[in-house]
Write a protein that holds these residues in place. Structure first.
Motif, PDB file in Angstrom:
ATOM      1  N   LEU A 128     -27.171  17.053  34.791  1.00 56.06           N
ATOM      2  CA  LEU A 128     -27.770  17.386  35.877  1.00 56.06           C
ATOM      3  C   LEU A 128     -27.381  16.550  36.604  1.00 56.06           C
ATOM      4  CD1 LEU A 128     -31.522  15.615  35.256  1.00 56.06           C
ATOM      5  CD2 LEU A 128     -30.422  17.878  34.628  1.00 56.06           C
ATOM      6  N   SER A 129     -25.966  16.486  37.506  1.00 51.51           N
ATOM      7  CA  SER A 129     -24.789  16.187  37.998  1.00 51.51           C
ATOM      8  C   SER A 129     -24.282  17.374  38.733  1.00 51.51           C
ATOM      9  CB  SER A 129     -23.403  14.959  37.601  1.00 51.51           C
ATOM     10  OG  SER A 129     -24.772  13.569  37.806  1.00 51.51           O
ATOM     11  N   ASP A 130     -23.696  17.240  39.655  1.00 50.60           N
ATOM     12  CA  ASP A 130     -22.828  18.353  40.939  1.00 50.60           C
ATOM     13  C   ASP A 130     -21.952  17.619  41.394  1.00 50.60           C
ATOM     14  OD1 ASP A 130     -21.614  20.480  41.341  1.00 50.60           O
ATOM     15  OD2 ASP A 130     -23.395  21.091  42.122  1.00 50.60           O
ATOM     16  N   TRP A 131     -21.417  17.841  42.194  1.00 52.13           N
ATOM     17  CA  TRP A 131     -20.525  17.152  42.752  1.00 52.13           C
ATOM     18  C   TRP A 131     -19.232  18.289  43.646  1.00 52.13           C
ATOM     19  CZ3 TRP A 131     -15.371  16.382  44.931  1.00 52.13           C
ATOM     20  CH2 TRP A 131     -15.160  15.430  45.526  1.00 52.13           C
ATOM     21  N   VAL A 132     -19.167  18.645  44.854  1.00 50.08           N
ATOM     22  CA  VAL A 132     -18.415  19.075  45.886  1.00 50.08           C
ATOM     23  C   VAL A 132     -17.815  18.934  46.407  1.00 50.08           C
ATOM     24  CG1 VAL A 132     -19.566  21.433  44.800  1.00 50.08           C
ATOM     25  CG2 VAL A 132     -20.242  20.413  46.949  1.00 50.08           C
ATOM     26  N   PRO A 133     -16.263  18.934  47.643  1.00 51.81           N
ATOM     27  CA  PRO A 133     -16.017  18.056  48.883  1.00 51.81           C
ATOM     28  C   PRO A 133     -16.985  18.572  50.074  1.00 51.81           C
ATOM     29  CG  PRO A 133     -14.177  19.203  48.025  1.00 51.81           C
ATOM     30  CD  PRO A 133     -15.824  19.396  46.377  1.00 51.81           C
ATOM     31  N   THR A 134     -17.073  17.849  50.701  1.00 53.16           N
ATOM     32  CA  THR A 134     -18.198  17.829  51.910  1.00 53.16           C
ATOM     33  C   THR A 134     -16.677  18.886  52.901  1.00 53.16           C
ATOM     34  OG1 THR A 134     -17.869  16.537  53.039  1.00 53.16           O
ATOM     35  CG2 THR A 134     -19.551  16.657  52.202  1.00 53.16           C
ATOM     36  N   GLY A 135     -18.016  19.468  53.641  1.00 48.32           N
ATOM     37  CA  GLY A 135     -16.693  20.248  54.908  1.00 48.32           C
ATOM     38  C   GLY A 135     -15.920  19.174  55.419  1.00 48.32           C
ATOM     39  N   LYS A 136     -16.473  17.916  56.088  1.00 51.70           N
ATOM     40  CA  LYS A 136     -16.480  17.245  56.814  1.00 51.70           C
ATOM     41  C   LYS A 136     -14.743  16.749  56.601  1.00 51.70           C
ATOM     42  CE  LYS A 136     -17.835  13.031  59.119  1.00 51.70           C
ATOM     43  NZ  LYS A 136     -18.545  11.552  59.129  1.00 51.70           N
ATOM     44  N   TYR A 137     -15.255  16.369  54.637  1.00 51.22           N
ATOM     45  CA  TYR A 137     -14.149  15.960  54.390  1.00 51.22           C
ATOM     46  C   TYR A 137     -12.893  16.740  54.283  1.00 51.22           C
ATOM     47  CZ  TYR A 137     -11.412  13.759  50.055  1.00 51.22           C
ATOM     48  OH  TYR A 137     -10.869  13.188  49.054  1.00 51.22           O
ATOM     49  N   GLU A 138     -12.968  17.879  53.940  1.00 53.60           N
ATOM     50  CA  GLU A 138     -11.584  18.766  53.992  1.00 53.60           C
ATOM     51  C   GLU A 138     -11.249  18.742  55.251  1.00 53.60           C
ATOM     52  OE1 GLU A 138     -12.959  22.441  52.194  1.00 53.60           O
ATOM     53  OE2 GLU A 138     -13.226  22.207  50.477  1.00 53.60           O
ATOM     54  N   VAL A 139     -12.111  18.724  56.181  1.00 53.40           N
ATOM     55  CA  VAL A 139     -11.101  19.020  57.599  1.00 53.40           C
ATOM     56  C   VAL A 139     -10.302  17.578  57.757  1.00 53.40           C
ATOM     57  CG1 VAL A 139     -11.622  18.391  60.278  1.00 53.40           C
ATOM     58  CG2 VAL A 139     -13.399  19.980  58.653  1.00 53.40           C
ATOM     59  N   GLY A 140     -11.060  16.853  57.205  1.00 56.48           N
ATOM     60  CA  GLY A 140     -10.300  15.212  57.132  1.00 56.48           C
ATOM     61  C   GLY A 140      -8.569  15.251  56.910  1.00 56.48           C
ATOM     62  N   ILE A 141      -9.110  15.162  55.604  1.00 56.22           N
ATOM     63  CA  ILE A 141      -7.752  15.726  54.489  1.00 56.22           C
ATOM     64  C   ILE A 141      -6.751  16.401  55.173  1.00 56.22           C
ATOM     65  CG2 ILE A 141      -6.808  16.974  52.784  1.00 56.22           C
ATOM     66  CD1 ILE A 141      -8.069  14.440  52.334  1.00 56.22           C
ATOM     67  N   ASN A 142      -7.304  17.612  55.963  1.00 49.62           N
ATOM     68  CA  ASN A 142      -6.294  18.482  56.850  1.00 49.62           C
ATOM     69  C   ASN A 142      -5.652  17.840  58.163  1.00 49.62           C
ATOM     70  OD1 ASN A 142      -6.723  20.915  55.193  1.00 49.62           O
ATOM     71  ND2 ASN A 142      -8.110  21.424  56.047  1.00 49.62           N
ATOM     72  N   GLN A 143      -6.600  17.512  58.979  1.00 46.76           N
ATOM     73  CA  GLN A 143      -5.468  16.806  59.922  1.00 46.76           C
ATOM     74  C   GLN A 143      -4.999  15.498  59.588  1.00 46.76           C
ATOM     75  OE1 GLN A 143     -10.030  15.070  61.712  1.00 46.76           O
ATOM     76  NE2 GLN A 143     -10.057  17.009  62.502  1.00 46.76           N
ATOM     77  N   PHE A 144      -4.941  15.411  58.841  1.00 45.03           N
ATOM     78  CA  PHE A 144      -4.054  13.927  57.987  1.00 45.03           C
ATOM     79  C   PHE A 144      -2.705  14.763  57.761  1.00 45.03           C
ATOM     80  CE2 PHE A 144      -7.406  10.778  57.010  1.00 45.03           C
ATOM     81  CZ  PHE A 144      -6.696   9.631  58.579  1.00 45.03           C
ATOM     82  N   LYS A 145      -2.720  15.728  57.281  1.00 41.77           N
ATOM     83  CA  LYS A 145      -1.588  16.531  56.579  1.00 41.77           C
ATOM     84  C   LYS A 145      -1.173  16.805  57.612  1.00 41.77           C
ATOM     85  CE  LYS A 145      -0.531  20.875  53.766  1.00 41.77           C
ATOM     86  NZ  LYS A 145      -0.968  22.627  53.253  1.00 41.77           N
ATOM     87  N   ASP A 146      -1.611  17.425  58.728  1.00 40.98           N
ATOM     88  CA  ASP A 146      -1.025  18.067  60.341  1.00 40.98           C
ATOM     89  C   ASP A 146      -0.131  16.841  60.882  1.00 40.98           C
ATOM     90  OD1 ASP A 146      -1.744  20.693  60.090  1.00 40.98           O
ATOM     91  OD2 ASP A 146      -3.848  20.172  61.428  1.00 40.98           O
ATOM     92  N   ILE A 147      -0.460  15.335  61.319  1.00 37.17           N
ATOM     93  CA  ILE A 147       0.374  14.779  60.923  1.00 37.17           C
ATOM     94  C   ILE A 147       1.406  14.262  59.983  1.00 37.17           C
ATOM     95  CG2 ILE A 147      -0.114  11.925  61.439  1.00 37.17           C
ATOM     96  CD1 ILE A 147      -3.329  13.059  62.195  1.00 37.17           C
TER      97      ILE A 147
END
Length: 267
Positions: A128-147
């Protein structure tokens, strides 16, 4: 190490161990490996096998869920639900349903499962479980990567903990790491180190997110032995984090299953 940042070590009566999902899958595929692991952790006193929410995230995608549930139920002592965003304390439980973040799904699982049947409970959780990263999460990761690609690690750290910056008398902002709760620190700093290690065209995928959750749980729960994938062992991801925490130096990190089990057997 910033002054004042400590891991509050709770009194324990057992030696905690935690395994990356890769090795649970290996044991499901190799009954001999599982038999050896099970014999050691069930027959030796004082070994507490943990199972992390990060493991759950990985296994909801696996076709071997029913078989995996049997292995986990036979050997796991304690389940680690998702960590709170901050604080010095966390939840540990013998009930795997607490690993499910959604309160409504936890309620439904209670109605569908029998408490005395841990295998059936785990099987239902995985189905019954499912999990996917949210769009907000992915945006945050990409911002930190740019930094990370354009500035120093301390700049990335300053932004991750921006709310703990205070202005000095000369107008300069200074990071007050001693004010950071340990759970928030570990959860953020482990991602900061991971991002710094990323190749130019690399992205963090769901598998990475689950792996890093396992690593963070190993640190926060004061595990003594952690079995993780070789790629994380080789870049010393755990050591990069524990080096910044006062009093956290007893976590032995393994990447080879046989070495890990041999070490357990010598206890």
């Amino acid at each position: 190490m910033d002054e004042g940042l400590y891991l509050v070590i709770a009194k324990k009566t057992s030696m905690r161990i935690l395994l990356d999902t890769k090795y649970w899958i290996r044991m499901e595929n190799n009954p001999t490996d599982f038999g050896r692991f099970r014999e050691i952790v069930t027959n030796k006193d004082g070994i507490e096998v943990l199972f992390s929410f990060g493991n759950l995230v990985d296994l909801v995608k696996r076709r071997e869920q029913d078989e995996m549930s049997e292995l986990i139920a036979e050997t796991v002592d304690t389940y680690i639900p998702p960590m709170p965003p901050d604080g010095q304390s966390y939840h540990i439980t013998e009930d795997p349903i607490h690993m499910v973040p959604d309160a409504g799904l936890r309620y439904d699982l209670r109605k569908l499962t029998v408490p005395s049947d841990p295998v059936g409970t785990l099987q239902m959780i995985f189905r019954l479980s499912d999990w996917v990263p949210t769009g907000k999460y992915e945006v945050g990761i990409n911002q930190f990567k740019d930094i990370a690609e354009n500035y120093e690690f301390e700049d990335l750290k300053a932004i991750a903990f921006e709310s703990y910056s205070k202005e000095r008398g000369d107008g300069i902002m200074e990071l007050q790491m001693g004010d950071v709760d340990i759970i928030e620190f570990v959860k953020k700093i482990i991602y900061a180190h991971r991002i710094v290690l990323m190749a130019p065209n690399e992205t963090i995928d769901t598998n990475d997110i689950a792996d890093i959750a396992v690593c963070a749980h190993g640190i926060i729960t004061e595990c003594e032995m952690l079995l993780i994938e070789e790629k994380w062992r080789n870049v010393e991801l755990i050591e990069r984090v524990t080096d910044e925490i006062e009093g956290e130096d007893d976590l032995d990190v393994y990447a080879d299953f046989d070495d890990f089990v041999d070490a357990l057997d010598q206890l």
